[in-house]
Design a protein around this motif. Structure first.
Motif, PDB file in Angstrom:
ATOM      1  N   LEU A 130      -3.380  -0.889  -4.416  1.00 53.49           N
ATOM      2  CA  LEU A 130      -2.757  -2.185  -4.691  1.00 53.49           C
ATOM      3  C   LEU A 130      -2.140  -2.798  -3.435  1.00 53.49           C
ATOM      4  O   LEU A 130      -2.130  -4.013  -3.275  1.00 53.49           O
ATOM      5  CB  LEU A 130      -1.711  -2.057  -5.794  1.00 53.49           C
ATOM      6  CG  LEU A 130      -2.254  -1.731  -7.183  1.00 53.49           C
ATOM      7  CD1 LEU A 130      -1.118  -1.456  -8.154  1.00 53.49           C
ATOM      8  CD2 LEU A 130      -3.149  -2.840  -7.694  1.00 53.49           C
ATOM      9  N   ARG A 131      -1.638  -1.950  -2.539  1.00 51.41           N
ATOM     10  CA  ARG A 131      -1.088  -2.453  -1.279  1.00 51.41           C
ATOM     11  C   ARG A 131      -2.181  -2.977  -0.350  1.00 51.41           C
ATOM     12  O   ARG A 131      -1.943  -3.844   0.475  1.00 51.41           O
ATOM     13  CB  ARG A 131      -0.315  -1.347  -0.550  1.00 51.41           C
ATOM     14  CG  ARG A 131       1.008  -1.054  -1.153  1.00 51.41           C
ATOM     15  CD  ARG A 131       1.814  -0.006  -0.388  1.00 51.41           C
ATOM     16  NE  ARG A 131       2.909   0.434  -1.216  1.00 51.41           N
ATOM     17  CZ  ARG A 131       3.992  -0.280  -1.485  1.00 51.41           C
ATOM     18  NH1 ARG A 131       4.128  -1.480  -0.975  1.00 51.41           N
ATOM     19  NH2 ARG A 131       4.947   0.190  -2.264  1.00 51.41           N
ATOM     20  N   ALA A 132      -3.389  -2.455  -0.495  1.00 55.10           N
ATOM     21  CA  ALA A 132      -4.495  -2.835   0.384  1.00 55.10           C
ATOM     22  C   ALA A 132      -5.098  -4.193   0.024  1.00 55.10           C
ATOM     23  O   ALA A 132      -5.858  -4.757   0.806  1.00 55.10           O
ATOM     24  CB  ALA A 132      -5.586  -1.760   0.335  1.00 55.10           C
ATOM     25  N   VAL A 133      -4.761  -4.727  -1.141  1.00 51.37           N
ATOM     26  CA  VAL A 133      -5.305  -6.012  -1.573  1.00 51.37           C
ATOM     27  C   VAL A 133      -4.225  -7.079  -1.426  1.00 51.37           C
ATOM     28  O   VAL A 133      -3.156  -6.972  -2.025  1.00 51.37           O
ATOM     29  CB  VAL A 133      -5.789  -5.952  -3.044  1.00 51.37           C
ATOM     30  CG1 VAL A 133      -6.325  -7.300  -3.494  1.00 51.37           C
ATOM     31  CG2 VAL A 133      -6.835  -4.865  -3.211  1.00 51.37           C
ATOM     32  N   SER A 134      -4.529  -8.092  -0.630  1.00 59.22           N
ATOM     33  CA  SER A 134      -3.575  -9.183  -0.445  1.00 59.22           C
ATOM     34  C   SER A 134      -3.857 -10.301  -1.434  1.00 59.22           C
ATOM     35  O   SER A 134      -4.942 -10.376  -2.024  1.00 59.22           O
ATOM     36  CB  SER A 134      -3.645  -9.724   0.984  1.00 59.22           C
ATOM     37  OG  SER A 134      -4.827 -10.477   1.166  1.00 59.22           O
ATOM     38  N   LEU A 135      -2.888 -11.178  -1.574  1.00 59.42           N
ATOM     39  CA  LEU A 135      -3.086 -12.363  -2.401  1.00 59.42           C
ATOM     40  C   LEU A 135      -4.231 -13.203  -1.847  1.00 59.42           C
ATOM     41  O   LEU A 135      -5.031 -13.754  -2.609  1.00 59.42           O
ATOM     42  CB  LEU A 135      -1.785 -13.174  -2.470  1.00 59.42           C
ATOM     43  CG  LEU A 135      -1.796 -14.427  -3.322  1.00 59.42           C
ATOM     44  CD1 LEU A 135      -2.208 -14.134  -4.747  1.00 59.42           C
ATOM     45  CD2 LEU A 135      -0.423 -15.099  -3.274  1.00 59.42           C
ATOM     46  N   ALA A 145      -0.172 -15.987   2.026  1.00 61.35           N
ATOM     47  CA  ALA A 145      -0.941 -15.202   1.057  1.00 61.35           C
ATOM     48  C   ALA A 145      -1.457 -13.896   1.671  1.00 61.35           C
ATOM     49  O   ALA A 145      -1.624 -12.900   0.971  1.00 61.35           O
ATOM     50  CB  ALA A 145      -2.107 -16.024   0.512  1.00 61.35           C
ATOM     51  N   ASP A 146      -1.673 -13.893   2.983  1.00 61.44           N
ATOM     52  CA  ASP A 146      -2.100 -12.667   3.668  1.00 61.44           C
ATOM     53  C   ASP A 146      -0.994 -11.620   3.692  1.00 61.44           C
ATOM     54  O   ASP A 146      -1.268 -10.429   3.819  1.00 61.44           O
ATOM     55  CB  ASP A 146      -2.515 -12.973   5.112  1.00 61.44           C
ATOM     56  CG  ASP A 146      -3.839 -13.695   5.194  1.00 61.44           C
ATOM     57  OD1 ASP A 146      -4.767 -13.300   4.471  1.00 61.44           O
ATOM     58  OD2 ASP A 146      -3.940 -14.659   5.978  1.00 61.44           O
ATOM     59  N   ASP A 147       0.249 -12.072   3.591  1.00 62.28           N
ATOM     60  CA  ASP A 147       1.402 -11.177   3.703  1.00 62.28           C
ATOM     61  C   ASP A 147       1.974 -10.748   2.360  1.00 62.28           C
ATOM     62  O   ASP A 147       3.019 -10.094   2.305  1.00 62.28           O
ATOM     63  CB  ASP A 147       2.497 -11.843   4.532  1.00 62.28           C
ATOM     64  CG  ASP A 147       2.072 -12.091   5.967  1.00 62.28           C
ATOM     65  OD1 ASP A 147       1.227 -11.320   6.480  1.00 62.28           O
ATOM     66  OD2 ASP A 147       2.568 -13.056   6.572  1.00 62.28           O
ATOM     67  N   ILE A 148       1.325 -11.125   1.278  1.00 62.52           N
ATOM     68  CA  ILE A 148       1.774 -10.720  -0.060  1.00 62.52           C
ATOM     69  C   ILE A 148       0.708  -9.796  -0.640  1.00 62.52           C
ATOM     70  O   ILE A 148      -0.450 -10.177  -0.762  1.00 62.52           O
ATOM     71  CB  ILE A 148       1.973 -11.949  -0.972  1.00 62.52           C
ATOM     72  CG1 ILE A 148       3.089 -12.844  -0.418  1.00 62.52           C
ATOM     73  CG2 ILE A 148       2.290 -11.505  -2.406  1.00 62.52           C
ATOM     74  CD1 ILE A 148       3.265 -14.160  -1.159  1.00 62.52           C
ATOM     75  N   SER A 149       1.118  -8.577  -0.978  1.00 64.91           N
ATOM     76  CA  SER A 149       0.151  -7.625  -1.532  1.00 64.91           C
ATOM     77  C   SER A 149       0.190  -7.649  -3.051  1.00 64.91           C
ATOM     78  O   SER A 149       1.183  -8.058  -3.668  1.00 64.91           O
ATOM     79  CB  SER A 149       0.435  -6.206  -1.022  1.00 64.91           C
ATOM     80  OG  SER A 149       1.646  -5.727  -1.576  1.00 64.91           O
ATOM     81  N   LEU A 150      -0.891  -7.199  -3.635  1.00 59.51           N
ATOM     82  CA  LEU A 150      -0.995  -7.148  -5.088  1.00 59.51           C
ATOM     83  C   LEU A 150       0.091  -6.258  -5.690  1.00 59.51           C
ATOM     84  O   LEU A 150       0.612  -6.553  -6.759  1.00 59.51           O
ATOM     85  CB  LEU A 150      -2.395  -6.662  -5.477  1.00 59.51           C
ATOM     86  CG  LEU A 150      -2.824  -6.837  -6.915  1.00 59.51           C
ATOM     87  CD1 LEU A 150      -2.642  -8.267  -7.394  1.00 59.51           C
ATOM     88  CD2 LEU A 150      -4.267  -6.409  -7.078  1.00 59.51           C
ATOM     89  N   VAL A 151       0.474  -5.216  -4.976  1.00 62.98           N
ATOM     90  CA  VAL A 151       1.507  -4.322  -5.502  1.00 62.98           C
ATOM     91  C   VAL A 151       2.829  -5.072  -5.684  1.00 62.98           C
ATOM     92  O   VAL A 151       3.571  -4.809  -6.632  1.00 62.98           O
ATOM     93  CB  VAL A 151       1.690  -3.060  -4.616  1.00 62.98           C
ATOM     94  CG1 VAL A 151       2.466  -3.357  -3.341  1.00 62.98           C
ATOM     95  CG2 VAL A 151       2.388  -1.952  -5.385  1.00 62.98           C
ATOM     96  N   GLU A 152       3.118  -6.035  -4.826  1.00 69.13           N
ATOM     97  CA  GLU A 152       4.360  -6.802  -4.947  1.00 69.13           C
ATOM     98  C   GLU A 152       4.360  -7.644  -6.216  1.00 69.13           C
ATOM     99  O   GLU A 152       5.395  -7.785  -6.880  1.00 69.13           O
ATOM    100  CB  GLU A 152       4.553  -7.701  -3.737  1.00 69.13           C
ATOM    101  CG  GLU A 152       4.828  -6.952  -2.446  1.00 69.13           C
ATOM    102  CD  GLU A 152       4.948  -7.902  -1.279  1.00 69.13           C
ATOM    103  OE1 GLU A 152       6.080  -8.347  -0.990  1.00 69.13           O
ATOM    104  OE2 GLU A 152       3.898  -8.212  -0.664  1.00 69.13           O
TER     105      GLU A 152
END
Length: 162
Positions: free
Chosen positions: A122-127, A71-78
């Protein structure tokens, strides 16, 4: 009003549900029950999230879904792009040649800047960040935004958000 679609919102709900169970493989039915979303909607979202390589699917009796990465490696933008496609505030903010008025447009650069700010946010926020409880936010607040931090001339503006 500028907002993500309902499906994109639901995709973040589905992803946070799966992320909350990092060691488990969850069935679509379990995810639908936990999120209180309709099973056809959950199935549709899981298919799109799988195509974007955000979730892995497993067949069989104990089949289901789990995150493809931490979850740390998945960003909101994805997640947003998996449902909405590439982020672009305007056609020209994504690529050149999309508008006949490009050559005489005085705001294209500004829209590209806004697009970049949104993309970076959006890239700065992770799952994993989406799983963290948030403090209650006042209904109205004033935020000072350092405009220089978003690559504009060095000055500050006051922005009111609701």
């Amino acid at each position: 009003m500028l907002r993500v679609s309902r499906l994109t919102d639901y995709a973040t709900v589905v992803m946070t549900c799966i992320a909350a169970h990092p060691t488990e493989v969850l069935s679509a039915v379990q995810i639908a029950d936990e999120t209180r979303l309709e099973l056809p909607t959950v199935s549709k979202l899981l298919k799109a999230l799988g195509h974007a390589a955000l979730v892995e699917s497993f067949r069989g009796v104990n089949g289901g879904y789990r995150l493809a990465r931490s979850a740390d490696d998945i960003s909101l933008v994805e997640i947003v792009e998996a449902i909405e496609g590439p982020i672009g505030m305007t056609e020209c903010s994504m690529a050149e040649g999309q508008c006949d008025r490009e050559a005489q447009c005085g705001v294209r650069g500004s829209w590209q800047l806004v697009n970049n700010v949104l993309d970076n946010a959006l890239r700065a926020v992770s799952l994993a960040d989406m799983l963290k409880p948030q403090l209650p936010r006042p209904s109205r607040r004033t935020v000072a935004v350092a405009v220089s931090s978003i690559a504009m001339p060095a000055k500050s503006r006051r922005v009111t958000t609701e």
